[in-house]
Scaffold this motif. Structure first.
Motif, PDB file in Angstrom:
ATOM      1  N   SER A  95       0.828  -1.203   0.000  1.00 20.09           N
ATOM      2  CA  SER A  95       0.000   0.000   0.000  1.00 20.09           C
ATOM      3  C   SER A  95       0.862   1.254   0.000  1.00 20.09           C
ATOM      4  CB  SER A  95      -0.968  -0.005   1.191  1.00 20.09           C
ATOM      5  OG  SER A  95      -0.261   0.203   2.381  1.00 20.09           O
ATOM      6  N   TYR A 101      -3.476   2.865  10.721  1.00 17.92           N
ATOM      7  CA  TYR A 101      -2.519   2.557   9.658  1.00 17.92           C
ATOM      8  C   TYR A 101      -1.193   3.243   9.959  1.00 17.92           C
ATOM      9  CZ  TYR A 101      -6.360   0.701   6.875  1.00 17.92           C
ATOM     10  OH  TYR A 101      -7.410  -0.050   6.430  1.00 17.92           O
ATOM     11  N   GLN A 122      -3.223   8.698  13.253  1.00 24.45           N
ATOM     12  CA  GLN A 122      -4.685   8.712  13.180  1.00 24.45           C
ATOM     13  C   GLN A 122      -5.262   7.357  13.565  1.00 24.45           C
ATOM     14  OE1 GLN A 122      -6.196   8.696   9.258  1.00 24.45           O
ATOM     15  NE2 GLN A 122      -8.247   9.355   9.845  1.00 24.45           N
ATOM     16  N   VAL A 133      -7.976   4.715  13.391  1.00 23.37           N
ATOM     17  CA  VAL A 133      -9.030   4.450  12.413  1.00 23.37           C
ATOM     18  C   VAL A 133     -10.164   3.633  13.035  1.00 23.37           C
ATOM     19  CG1 VAL A 133      -9.517   3.319  10.217  1.00 23.37           C
ATOM     20  CG2 VAL A 133      -7.436   4.635  10.472  1.00 23.37           C
ATOM     21  N   PRO A 159     -20.819   6.570   7.087  1.00 29.08           N
ATOM     22  CA  PRO A 159     -20.250   7.503   6.120  1.00 29.08           C
ATOM     23  C   PRO A 159     -18.869   7.051   5.637  1.00 29.08           C
ATOM     24  CG  PRO A 159     -20.594   8.554   8.283  1.00 29.08           C
ATOM     25  CD  PRO A 159     -20.980   7.131   8.424  1.00 29.08           C
ATOM     26  N   SER A 160     -18.437   7.637   4.546  1.00 32.85           N
ATOM     27  CA  SER A 160     -17.122   7.316   3.983  1.00 32.85           C
ATOM     28  C   SER A 160     -16.021   7.616   5.005  1.00 32.85           C
ATOM     29  CB  SER A 160     -16.938   8.171   2.732  1.00 32.85           C
ATOM     30  OG  SER A 160     -15.667   7.940   2.222  1.00 32.85           O
ATOM     31  N   GLY A 161     -15.078   6.700   5.131  1.00 30.57           N
ATOM     32  CA  GLY A 161     -13.964   6.922   6.060  1.00 30.57           C
ATOM     33  C   GLY A 161     -14.275   6.460   7.476  1.00 30.57           C
ATOM     34  N   ALA A 162     -15.449   5.843   7.676  1.00 30.05           N
ATOM     35  CA  ALA A 162     -15.840   5.432   9.027  1.00 30.05           C
ATOM     36  C   ALA A 162     -15.030   4.227   9.513  1.00 30.05           C
ATOM     37  CB  ALA A 162     -17.321   5.096   9.050  1.00 30.05           C
ATOM     38  N   GLY A 163     -14.422   3.463   8.565  1.00 30.42           N
ATOM     39  CA  GLY A 163     -13.592   2.332   8.965  1.00 30.42           C
ATOM     40  C   GLY A 163     -14.140   0.984   8.540  1.00 30.42           C
ATOM     41  N   LYS A 164     -15.114   1.001   7.614  1.00 29.71           N
ATOM     42  CA  LYS A 164     -15.742  -0.265   7.189  1.00 29.71           C
ATOM     43  C   LYS A 164     -14.732  -1.168   6.464  1.00 29.71           C
ATOM     44  CE  LYS A 164     -18.734   2.048   4.738  1.00 29.71           C
ATOM     45  NZ  LYS A 164     -18.464   3.478   4.930  1.00 29.71           N
ATOM     46  N   SER A 165     -14.008  -0.600   5.498  1.00 26.34           N
ATOM     47  CA  SER A 165     -13.029  -1.409   4.760  1.00 26.34           C
ATOM     48  C   SER A 165     -11.914  -1.884   5.678  1.00 26.34           C
ATOM     49  CB  SER A 165     -12.400  -0.604   3.633  1.00 26.34           C
ATOM     50  OG  SER A 165     -13.398  -0.027   2.850  1.00 26.34           O
ATOM     51  N   THR A 166     -11.639  -1.100   6.705  1.00 22.95           N
ATOM     52  CA  THR A 166     -10.569  -1.486   7.620  1.00 22.95           C
ATOM     53  C   THR A 166     -10.959  -2.760   8.376  1.00 22.95           C
ATOM     54  OG1 THR A 166      -9.972   0.823   7.795  1.00 22.95           O
ATOM     55  CG2 THR A 166      -9.121  -0.632   9.498  1.00 22.95           C
ATOM     56  N   TYR A 172      -3.955  -7.028   8.265  1.00 23.11           N
ATOM     57  CA  TYR A 172      -3.296  -6.196   9.281  1.00 23.11           C
ATOM     58  C   TYR A 172      -3.667  -6.766  10.641  1.00 23.11           C
ATOM     59  CZ  TYR A 172      -2.842  -2.612   5.599  1.00 23.11           C
ATOM     60  OH  TYR A 172      -2.535  -1.928   4.466  1.00 23.11           O
TER      61      TYR A 172
HETATM   62  P1  ATP Z   1     -15.426   4.104   2.306  1.00 26.25           P
HETATM   63  O1  ATP Z   1     -16.882   3.867   2.504  1.00 26.25           O
HETATM   64  O2  ATP Z   1     -15.156   5.435   1.706  1.00 26.25           O
HETATM   65  O3  ATP Z   1     -14.703   3.011   1.627  1.00 26.25           O
HETATM   66  P2  ATP Z   1     -14.564   3.160   4.886  1.00 26.25           P
HETATM   67  O4  ATP Z   1     -15.572   3.319   5.927  1.00 26.25           O
HETATM   68  O5  ATP Z   1     -14.403   1.831   4.271  1.00 26.25           O
HETATM   69  O6  ATP Z   1     -14.761   4.268   3.769  1.00 26.25           O
HETATM   70  P3  ATP Z   1     -11.775   2.919   5.505  1.00 26.25           P
HETATM   71  O7  ATP Z   1     -11.353   2.650   4.111  1.00 26.25           O
HETATM   72  O8  ATP Z   1     -11.777   1.794   6.465  1.00 26.25           O
HETATM   73  O9  ATP Z   1     -13.198   3.642   5.521  1.00 26.25           O
HETATM   74  O10 ATP Z   1     -10.834   4.083   6.024  1.00 26.25           O
HETATM   75  C1  ATP Z   1     -10.853   4.557   7.352  1.00 26.25           C
HETATM   76  C2  ATP Z   1      -9.741   5.571   7.516  1.00 26.25           C
HETATM   77  O11 ATP Z   1      -8.479   4.924   7.319  1.00 26.25           O
HETATM   78  C3  ATP Z   1      -9.782   6.676   6.501  1.00 26.25           C
HETATM   79  O12 ATP Z   1      -9.521   7.881   7.202  1.00 26.25           O
HETATM   80  C4  ATP Z   1      -8.663   6.393   5.543  1.00 26.25           C
HETATM   81  O13 ATP Z   1      -8.080   7.581   5.127  1.00 26.25           O
HETATM   82  C5  ATP Z   1      -7.693   5.587   6.379  1.00 26.25           C
HETATM   83  N1  ATP Z   1      -6.976   4.575   5.568  1.00 26.25           N
HETATM   84  C6  ATP Z   1      -7.536   3.590   4.847  1.00 26.25           C
HETATM   85  N2  ATP Z   1      -6.594   2.802   4.258  1.00 26.25           N
HETATM   86  C7  ATP Z   1      -5.393   3.310   4.635  1.00 26.25           C
HETATM   87  C8  ATP Z   1      -4.036   2.945   4.390  1.00 26.25           C
HETATM   88  N3  ATP Z   1      -3.704   1.893   3.639  1.00 26.25           N
HETATM   89  N4  ATP Z   1      -3.068   3.690   4.940  1.00 26.25           N
HETATM   90  C9  ATP Z   1      -3.375   4.764   5.710  1.00 26.25           C
HETATM   91  N5  ATP Z   1      -4.627   5.146   5.980  1.00 26.25           N
HETATM   92  C10 ATP Z   1      -5.647   4.448   5.479  1.00 26.25           C
END
Ligand code: ATP
Length: 606
Positions: A128, A364, A368, A370, A389-396, A405
């Motif tokens: 990444s 990450y 910050q 997450v 909302p976007s950035g809430a941490g779902k993909s994490t 991770y």
């Molecule tokens: P979306 O709906 O937009 O996909 P999300 O809820 O899935 O958003 P995440 O992708 O989990 O959100 O991201 C959560 C936070 O982690 C965000 O602030 C993003 O900037 C940060 N982030 C995501 N991936 C990385 C990474 N590889 N390195 C650093 N920060 C990251």
């Protein structure tokens, strides 16, 4: 101008950090398996160098014996000897070239395989942070540079050293006084040539760096041509590429000016030195200490020493380049995977599929947080929709379940066992991920499905495709299952790619399904096909969906609402709407339009 070419400021992105020491032993360890062949090559080099040294002696014979004695027979004999010498030299040189390049190709293979294997073992966090083009160039150009220094350059170096030493010995034997004279003149000549070589090489590295930067731009743009075109940024990209290539052009022109001035100076000094040797040698000949033939042989030796010294020093500069390359290669080889199996990690054969996040924190990078204290228990077979909302941490959360991770605090568990106590292989065998945008590999449709279970029989692949509602469209492709899809699946529509991804996941038959729902809407027929296929895929599996559609949240057993890394609420659709919190607001924004659309007839004329 010269100063600016000599002072190289390392580009932050070029990866060149020349001050770090290079581990020579490690570099040459790649030669170790081929030492026997190297020894044979060395014998060949000895032979070719010796034969090169004989050449001036033969010229001397032609002048002193043939011309002085006026003997045609002697000329014939000497010519035959000369041709014989060249022939033998050609044979030895051919063998040497073959062996050296053979070793070179083997080393390239070894290095590439080692490097690629290591890259495959590295964790997602490594990739990444890197650009694809940069990593690929380590596998290609850096590895080739290393091969050259270890083989061709080592070979050349030995050869030139032998020629310098041999020429010097023979010159002293012919006339030590002239040798002494030349010993003063030659280094000046060689020195100038070398200075030019160093400047040119350094500059050419700068040109290469700039070109590499331009290549990264081209690479990115061509890969993302769809984005470029949709944003109508062709002119912007043209300007960006033009800027990068122009920097290479500026340096190339600078080099051209240096080459023109210094190159002529070197030629002048070279011819001047020949004049000086002729003058001093002529005086020696006049005093009877040197024959005409010896004077000519001398000149040839002197020139070949100058040439060899120049070559040795330019080899030194290419060595510098190789050091840069070796550092870039070993830097990757020395990067340890951030996620590793514990020595006593257990192998999970068939999980029940209970996923527990217990007080999970994650970031990450340290600046910050997450995920902030996430606690969630997902029962086997349960369908959970993640919304927020976007950035809430779902993909994490998706990144933590297959252990791409590790949490910074707390734990993720599978059937009550911490993921860190399970082998990554057996854990990931339990999970299938259907991403938002499916990238297909550049093989056939069949290859892309069987990727889910490499040893699956053809029948099982077709069965999976049927269940994924993909069979019919695949049969309609020009070569059916054997149709080659573009490098990024370009020939298939978004909905078709999704169904191939679903078939792949069905074939894998995982206990856990991570589904990142596509945001782009498909037409209602394709939508129906995909939803139906997903329904079959979710059957009996623990499923976590990043949900974007109302229809999906409605089938979920529980909806988890996320906000700024925390769980804001959990409940069924109706419960959450009744509570009137974030979900209700999201629903109003995101899903109401969908609701309205669903109520509208498909055919506007109907
Ligand atoms: P979306 O709906 O937009 O996909 P999300 O809820 O899935 O958003 P995440 O992708 O989990 O959100 O991201 C959560 C936070 O982690 C965000 O602030 C993003 O900037 C940060 N982030 C995501 N991936 C990385 C990474 N590889 N390195 C650093 N920060 C990251």
């Amino acid at each position: 101008m010269l100063g600016s070419l000599l002072r190289r400021s390392p580009r932050p992105d070029s990866g060149r950090t020349p001050d770090v020491p290079v581990n020579w032993g490690r570099l040459f360890s790649y030669m170790r398996p081929y030492l026997k062949w190297m020894a044979v090559a060395f014998v060949m080099i000895l032979g070719t160098s010796a034969l090169s040294l004989v050449f001036p002696l033969i010229i001397q014979q032609v002048i002193d014996a043939v011309l002085v004695e006026n003997s045609g027979d002697l000329l014939n004999n000497i010519t035959a000897l000369l041709i014989g010498t060249f022939l033998l030299r050609a044979v030895l040189s051919a063998i040497d070239t073959y062996i050296i390049n053979y070793i070179g190709e083997k080393i390239v293979y070894d290095l590439r395989v080692d490097l690629y294997n290591h890259m495959q073992s590295l964790s997602l966090s490594f990739f990444s942070k890197r650009r694809v083009g940069e990593l690929v160039s380590r596998l290609t150009s850096d590895v080739t540079t290393l091969r050259n220094v270890l083989t061709t350059n080592v070979n050349l170096f030995v050869q030139q050293i032998l020629i310098v030493i041999g020429s010097l010995v023979l010159m002293v034997l012919i006339n030590w006084r002239l040798t002494l004279f030349i010993a003063v003149v030659t280094p000046i000549m060689a020195g100038l040539g070398v200075a030019l070589g160093v400047i040119l090489r350094r500059a050419s590295t700068q040109i290469q760096d700039e070109l590499a930067a331009a290549n990264v731009v081209a690479n990115e743009t061509i890969q993302s041509i769809r984005e470029v075109k949709s944003f109508v940024r062709e002119d912007y990209e043209r300007a960006r590429y033009d800027g990068a290539v122009r920097r290479a052009l500026d340096i190339a022109l600078k080099v051209l000016r240096v080459r023109a001035v210094l190159g002529s100076a070197v030629t002048f000094v070279g011819f001047g030195s020949v004049g000086a040797i002729l003058w001093f040698g002529g005086r020696e000949a006049l005093e009877g200490r040197l024959s005409g033939g010896e004077l000519v042989a001398f000149l040839v030796y002197a020139l070949s020493i100058a040439g060899s010294l120049g070559a040795i020093l330019s080899l030194y500069t290419s060595l510098q380049q190789a050091l840069g390359a070796s550092k870039r290669v070993f830097e990757i080889m020395d990067t340890a995977p951030s996620i590793t199996d514990a020595p006593d990690a257990q192998i999970v054969t068939r999980a029940d599929g209970r996923i527990t996040l217990a007080g999970v924190h994650f970031s990450y990078d340290v600046r910050q947080e997450v995920l902030d204290d996430i606690t969630l228990d997902i029962a086997p077979g349960e369908i959970i929709a993640l919304v927020g909302p976007s950035g809430a941490g779902k993909s994490t959360i998706f990144n933590l379940i297959p252990r791409f991770y590790d949490p910074t605090a707390g734990a993720v568990l599978l059937d009550g066992v911490d993921l860190r106590a399970i082998t990554q292989y057996s854990l990931r065998e339990q999970i299938a991920i259907v991403p938002q945008e499916t990238l297909l590999f550049g093989g056939s449709v069949y290859d892309n499905i069987v990727y889910g279970k490499l040893d699956a029989p053809r029948d099982a692949v077709i069965e999976a495709a049927r269940n994924a509602n993909a069979h019919d469209f695949i049969m309609g492709l020009p070569d059916g299952y054997d149709t080659i899809v573009g490098e990024r699946g370009i020939r298939l529509s978004g909905g078709q790619r999704q169904r191939v991804a679903i078939a792949r996941a069905l074939l894998k038959d995982p206990r856990i399904l991570l589904l990142d729902e596509a945001t782009s809407s498909l037409d209602s027929e394709a939508e129906h096909e995909v939803q139906e296929a997903l329904g079959r895929l979710m059957q009996g599996r623990t499923t976590v969906i990043i949900a974007h559609r109302l229809s999906t949240v409605r089938i979920a057993h529980r909806i988890v609402v996320m906000q700024e890394g925390r769980i804001a609420d959990v409940g069924s659709h109706d419960e959450l709407i009744a509570r009137g919190g974030l979900y209700a607001r999201l629903h109003a924004l995101q899903f109401r339009i969908e609701d309205a659309l669903a109520d509208m007839p498909d055919d506007p004329d109907a």
